[in-house]
Design a protein around this motif. Sequence first.
Motif, PDB file in Angstrom:
ATOM      1  N   ASP A  35       0.848  -1.376  -0.085  1.00  0.00           N
ATOM      2  CA  ASP A  35      -0.088   0.014  -0.096  1.00  0.00           C
ATOM      3  C   ASP A  35       0.978   1.334   0.000  1.00  0.00           C
ATOM      4  N   ALA A  38       1.275   4.646   1.908  1.00  0.00           N
ATOM      5  CA  ALA A  38       0.604   4.747   3.154  1.00  0.00           C
ATOM      6  C   ALA A  38       0.893   3.507   3.953  1.00  0.00           C
ATOM      7  N   CYS A  39       2.284   3.543   4.626  1.00  0.00           N
ATOM      8  CA  CYS A  39       2.765   2.671   5.414  1.00  0.00           C
ATOM      9  C   CYS A  39       3.494   3.124   6.766  1.00  0.00           C
ATOM     10  N   ASN A  40       3.433   2.319   7.585  1.00  0.00           N
ATOM     11  CA  ASN A  40       3.786   2.921   9.160  1.00  0.00           C
ATOM     12  C   ASN A  40       5.155   2.233   9.388  1.00  0.00           C
TER      13      ASN A  40
END
Length: 85
Positions: A35, A38-40
Amino acid sequence: MYAINWRPKARKQVGKIMDRNARHLIEEAVSGLQDWPACNNVTPLVNHPYGYRLRVGRFRILFDVETTIRIIEIQEVKKRDEHTY
């Protein structure tokens, strides 16, 4: 969605991790990179051969991103210590 490409070195490093739970967490975190962006827990690296770092517990996943062809290439998986970076 981005494709995930594991380098042989990174696959070998993950295979050597004795803790099955840690291996599972690493593979889950890497699949979350699909994704992109949109990554942590992802940090761009400066003055390093690889572009980004993903933190998973005490392990660090070093990877590059090719935005034009939408591929994330996992380069290395290392245990966090004084020689990781």
